[in-house]
Scaffold this motif. Structure first.
Motif, PDB file in Angstrom:
ATOM      1  N   HIS A  59       0.849  -1.198   0.000  1.00 20.33           N
ATOM      2  CA  HIS A  59       0.000   0.000   0.000  1.00 20.33           C
ATOM      3  C   HIS A  59       0.874   1.234   0.000  1.00 20.33           C
ATOM      4  CE1 HIS A  59      -3.731   2.209   0.590  1.00 20.33           C
ATOM      5  NE2 HIS A  59      -3.087   2.954   1.473  1.00 20.33           N
ATOM      6  N   LEU A  60       0.667   2.116  -0.970  1.00 23.61           N
ATOM      7  CA  LEU A  60       1.475   3.324  -1.106  1.00 23.61           C
ATOM      8  C   LEU A  60       0.655   4.562  -0.785  1.00 23.61           C
ATOM      9  CD1 LEU A  60       3.396   2.567  -4.441  1.00 23.61           C
ATOM     10  CD2 LEU A  60       4.139   2.149  -2.094  1.00 23.61           C
ATOM     11  N   LYS A  61       1.284   5.475  -0.048  1.00 25.18           N
ATOM     12  CA  LYS A  61       0.654   6.742   0.303  1.00 25.18           C
ATOM     13  C   LYS A  61       1.572   7.900  -0.080  1.00 25.18           C
ATOM     14  CE  LYS A  61       0.235   5.642   4.655  1.00 25.18           C
ATOM     15  NZ  LYS A  61      -0.174   5.664   6.090  1.00 25.18           N
ATOM     16  N   LYS A  62       1.080   9.104   0.129  1.00 24.68           N
ATOM     17  CA  LYS A  62       1.838  10.298  -0.221  1.00 24.68           C
ATOM     18  C   LYS A  62       3.235  10.276   0.396  1.00 24.68           C
ATOM     19  CE  LYS A  62       1.522  15.358  -0.096  1.00 24.68           C
ATOM     20  NZ  LYS A  62       0.709  16.532   0.314  1.00 24.68           N
ATOM     21  N   ARG A  63       4.225  10.622  -0.421  1.00 19.38           N
ATOM     22  CA  ARG A  63       5.638  10.686  -0.062  1.00 19.38           C
ATOM     23  C   ARG A  63       6.297   9.319   0.048  1.00 19.38           C
ATOM     24  NH1 ARG A  63       8.024  15.445   1.853  1.00 19.38           N
ATOM     25  NH2 ARG A  63       6.659  17.262   1.846  1.00 19.38           N
ATOM     26  N   ASN A  64       5.590   8.248  -0.249  1.00 20.94           N
ATOM     27  CA  ASN A  64       6.203   6.919  -0.282  1.00 20.94           C
ATOM     28  C   ASN A  64       6.963   6.726  -1.587  1.00 20.94           C
ATOM     29  OD1 ASN A  64       3.675   4.863   1.410  1.00 20.94           O
ATOM     30  ND2 ASN A  64       4.981   6.490   2.162  1.00 20.94           N
ATOM     31  N   LEU A  65       8.099   6.055  -1.488  1.00 19.53           N
ATOM     32  CA  LEU A  65       8.862   5.661  -2.676  1.00 19.53           C
ATOM     33  C   LEU A  65       9.024   4.153  -2.662  1.00 19.53           C
ATOM     34  CD1 LEU A  65      10.727   6.446  -5.168  1.00 19.53           C
ATOM     35  CD2 LEU A  65      12.622   6.158  -3.557  1.00 19.53           C
ATOM     36  N   LEU A  66       8.671   3.513  -3.759  1.00 23.48           N
ATOM     37  CA  LEU A  66       8.834   2.074  -3.897  1.00 23.48           C
ATOM     38  C   LEU A  66       9.856   1.796  -5.001  1.00 23.48           C
ATOM     39  CD1 LEU A  66       7.654  -0.721  -2.919  1.00 23.48           C
ATOM     40  CD2 LEU A  66       6.278  -0.654  -4.998  1.00 23.48           C
ATOM     41  N   LEU A  67      10.918   1.078  -4.641  1.00 20.26           N
ATOM     42  CA  LEU A  67      11.892   0.609  -5.627  1.00 20.26           C
ATOM     43  C   LEU A  67      11.737  -0.888  -5.746  1.00 20.26           C
ATOM     44  CD1 LEU A  67      15.612   1.471  -6.124  1.00 20.26           C
ATOM     45  CD2 LEU A  67      14.962  -0.907  -5.745  1.00 20.26           C
ATOM     46  N   ILE A  68      11.586  -1.393  -6.961  1.00 22.04           N
ATOM     47  CA  ILE A  68      11.393  -2.826  -7.156  1.00 22.04           C
ATOM     48  C   ILE A  68      12.426  -3.374  -8.126  1.00 22.04           C
ATOM     49  CG2 ILE A  68       8.907  -2.539  -6.798  1.00 22.04           C
ATOM     50  CD1 ILE A  68       8.631  -3.329  -9.811  1.00 22.04           C
ATOM     51  N   ASN A  69      12.661  -4.664  -7.989  1.00 21.81           N
ATOM     52  CA  ASN A  69      13.437  -5.425  -8.960  1.00 21.81           C
ATOM     53  C   ASN A  69      12.565  -5.566 -10.201  1.00 21.81           C
ATOM     54  OD1 ASN A  69      14.726  -7.379 -10.482  1.00 21.81           O
ATOM     55  ND2 ASN A  69      14.901  -8.872  -8.815  1.00 21.81           N
ATOM     56  N   SER A  70      12.890  -4.809 -11.250  1.00 19.79           N
ATOM     57  CA  SER A  70      11.963  -4.707 -12.381  1.00 19.79           C
ATOM     58  C   SER A  70      11.891  -5.970 -13.231  1.00 19.79           C
ATOM     59  CB  SER A  70      12.340  -3.513 -13.266  1.00 19.79           C
ATOM     60  OG  SER A  70      13.648  -3.661 -13.779  1.00 19.79           O
ATOM     61  N   ALA A  71      12.724  -6.970 -12.935  1.00 13.19           N
ATOM     62  CA  ALA A  71      12.627  -8.234 -13.666  1.00 13.19           C
ATOM     63  C   ALA A  71      11.476  -9.095 -13.169  1.00 13.19           C
ATOM     64  CB  ALA A  71      13.939  -9.010 -13.546  1.00 13.19           C
ATOM     65  N   LEU A  72      10.831  -8.671 -12.054  1.00 11.52           N
ATOM     66  CA  LEU A  72       9.724  -9.430 -11.487  1.00 11.52           C
ATOM     67  C   LEU A  72       8.393  -8.874 -11.997  1.00 11.52           C
ATOM     68  CD1 LEU A  72      10.955  -9.627  -7.781  1.00 11.52           C
ATOM     69  CD2 LEU A  72      11.283 -11.309  -9.603  1.00 11.52           C
ATOM     70  N   PRO A  73       7.369  -9.724 -12.152  1.00 15.15           N
ATOM     71  CA  PRO A  73       6.047  -9.240 -12.582  1.00 15.15           C
ATOM     72  C   PRO A  73       5.489  -8.254 -11.558  1.00 15.15           C
ATOM     73  CG  PRO A  73       6.187 -11.633 -12.737  1.00 15.15           C
ATOM     74  CD  PRO A  73       7.399 -11.194 -11.992  1.00 15.15           C
ATOM     75  N   HIS A  74       4.962  -7.129 -12.048  1.00 19.78           N
ATOM     76  CA  HIS A  74       4.453  -6.102 -11.139  1.00 19.78           C
ATOM     77  C   HIS A  74       3.360  -5.307 -11.838  1.00 19.78           C
ATOM     78  CE1 HIS A  74       7.887  -4.362 -13.371  1.00 19.78           C
ATOM     79  NE2 HIS A  74       7.159  -3.255 -13.395  1.00 19.78           N
ATOM     80  N   LYS A  75       2.537  -4.661 -11.015  1.00 15.74           N
ATOM     81  CA  LYS A  75       1.464  -3.828 -11.565  1.00 15.74           C
ATOM     82  C   LYS A  75       1.003  -2.826 -10.529  1.00 15.74           C
ATOM     83  CE  LYS A  75      -2.448  -6.850 -10.285  1.00 15.74           C
ATOM     84  NZ  LYS A  75      -3.647  -7.553 -10.783  1.00 15.74           N
ATOM     85  N   LEU A  76       0.432  -1.728 -11.001  1.00 14.63           N
ATOM     86  CA  LEU A  76      -0.204  -0.719 -10.162  1.00 14.63           C
ATOM     87  C   LEU A  76      -1.710  -0.903 -10.188  1.00 14.63           C
ATOM     88  CD1 LEU A  76       1.827   2.512 -10.960  1.00 14.63           C
ATOM     89  CD2 LEU A  76       1.242   1.744  -8.653  1.00 14.63           C
ATOM     90  N   VAL A  77      -2.355  -0.680  -9.025  1.00  8.70           N
ATOM     91  CA  VAL A  77      -3.813  -0.790  -8.927  1.00  8.70           C
ATOM     92  C   VAL A  77      -4.326   0.450  -8.203  1.00  8.70           C
ATOM     93  CG1 VAL A  77      -5.755  -2.120  -8.039  1.00  8.70           C
ATOM     94  CG2 VAL A  77      -3.711  -3.312  -8.860  1.00  8.70           C
ATOM     95  N   PHE A  78      -5.274   1.125  -8.830  1.00  5.24           N
ATOM     96  CA  PHE A  78      -5.876   2.330  -8.254  1.00  5.24           C
ATOM     97  C   PHE A  78      -7.343   2.016  -7.954  1.00  5.24           C
ATOM     98  CE2 PHE A  78      -2.515   3.402 -11.170  1.00  5.24           C
ATOM     99  CZ  PHE A  78      -1.765   4.348 -10.489  1.00  5.24           C
ATOM    100  N   THR A  79      -7.675   1.891  -6.679  1.00  2.13           N
ATOM    101  CA  THR A  79      -9.032   1.494  -6.297  1.00  2.13           C
ATOM    102  C   THR A  79      -9.878   2.650  -5.782  1.00  2.13           C
ATOM    103  OG1 THR A  79      -8.243   0.918  -4.082  1.00  2.13           O
ATOM    104  CG2 THR A  79      -8.279  -0.844  -5.728  1.00  2.13           C
ATOM    105  N   SER A  80      -9.257   3.791  -5.575  1.00  2.00           N
ATOM    106  CA  SER A  80      -9.981   4.922  -4.992  1.00  2.00           C
ATOM    107  C   SER A  80     -10.674   5.755  -6.071  1.00  2.00           C
ATOM    108  CB  SER A  80      -9.017   5.799  -4.199  1.00  2.00           C
ATOM    109  OG  SER A  80      -9.656   6.969  -3.738  1.00  2.00           O
TER     110      SER A  80
END
Length: 288
Positions: A59-80
């Motif tokens: 779960h990401l909120k304001k001012r959060n930074l997420l760094l990921i290993n981009s070789a892994l499957p990933h996606k963004l979900v906006f539910t609001s």
């Protein structure tokens, strides 16, 4: 070694492959991946969203930074229903070019980067990362302007260094919180009434303290406190003639039933049995 090292290319050079702003609501991306050996960064400037890395939900909120290993499957979900504004950047590890600094050279020159990459599995989340956002924004401006490759490569390395430094500092701070909690329990075991007392002394949220304590010590705060109390009770039983009915109060427990139960869980015998056994040992070994 973390999973990232499976794709680590020491000759690769970090460069921005894509920088983008998203301002979405009620939208779900498909899972996708980027080049091996690279990273994706997402900084939330406003709103909230969820980020999936494989089957892990962050779960990401304001001012959060997420760094990921981009070789892994990933996606963004906006539910609001409220839009979430994100600055994202995909950094690839492209073949070495003269004048660039390779990941291998960066790791060799800066220990925090080496430690960070070796420990990186899927992702790292930084709660307050405005400073890193500023660098990401500079890369975005450069990419849409002159697009100087050497400058952008240098800024990507700076982002990785800043993330590694933040993670190292947070690890040190977390270890210090755990040590403070252990020392407080050691010397104040008799007066602690709740987890809130320990968290208030350390100066952190009780849920956070419980989580990091279990991560470091592999047991809960309360179990650790109980072991200290039972150890003190055992010392009273062996070295004094204090009535057993008074010992529970001396170690900060107001329930005799709870005291007996915890003591038996630790020593596999009742307090009376423990006293009889160890008093006899001391009588047979007076020099001890």
């Amino acid at each position: 070694m973390g999973r990232y090292m499976d794709t680590f290319n020491p000759d690769g050079c970090l460069v921005p492959e894509d920088v983008y702003f998203t301002n979405w609501k009620n939208y779900e991306m498909d899972y996708h991946m980027h080049s091996y050996g690279g990273f994706e960064l997402n900084y939330v400037t406003s709103g909230e969203c969820e980020y999936y890395v494989e089957d892990q939900c962050i779960h990401l909120k304001k001012r959060n930074l997420l760094l990921i290993n981009s070789a892994l499957p990933h996606k963004l979900v906006f539910t609001s229903d409220e839009p979430c504004l994100i600055l994202g950047m995909a950094c690839g590890a492209l073949p070495y070019k003269p004048g660039y600094v390779s990941l291998g050279n960066l790791v060799a020159a800066y220990d925090p980067v080496r430690d960070f990459l070796q420990g990186l599995d899927n992702y790292v989340l930084l709660k307050e990362a405005h400073q890193i956002f500023t660098t990401m924004r500079a890369v975005s401006a450069e990419l849409s302007g002159e697009g100087n490759p050497a400058y952008m490569q240098m800024e990507c390395n700076k982002i990785l260094i800043d993330v590694a430094r933040r993670v190292q500092n947070e690890d040190h701070r977390t270890a210090e919180y755990v040590m403070q909690a252990k020392m407080y329990m050691m010397y104040h075991f008799y007066e602690i009434e709740s987890i809130e007392d320990i968290a208030a002394y350390v100066g952190v949220n009780k849920i956070y303290l419980q989580r990091i304590f279990k991560m470091y010590e592999k047991e809960t705060l309360w179990n650790y406190l109980m072991k200290i109390r039972m150890g003190k009770a055992a010392a009273f039983l062996t070295n004094t003639d204090m009535p057993i009915g008074e010992i529970d109060h001396m170690i900060g427990m107001n329930s005799r039933q709870c005291f007996y139960q915890n003591f038996k869980n630790v020593f596999h015998m009742s307090p009376r049995e423990y006293r009889n056994k160890h008093k006899n040992v001391k009588k047979r070994n007076p020099k001890d």
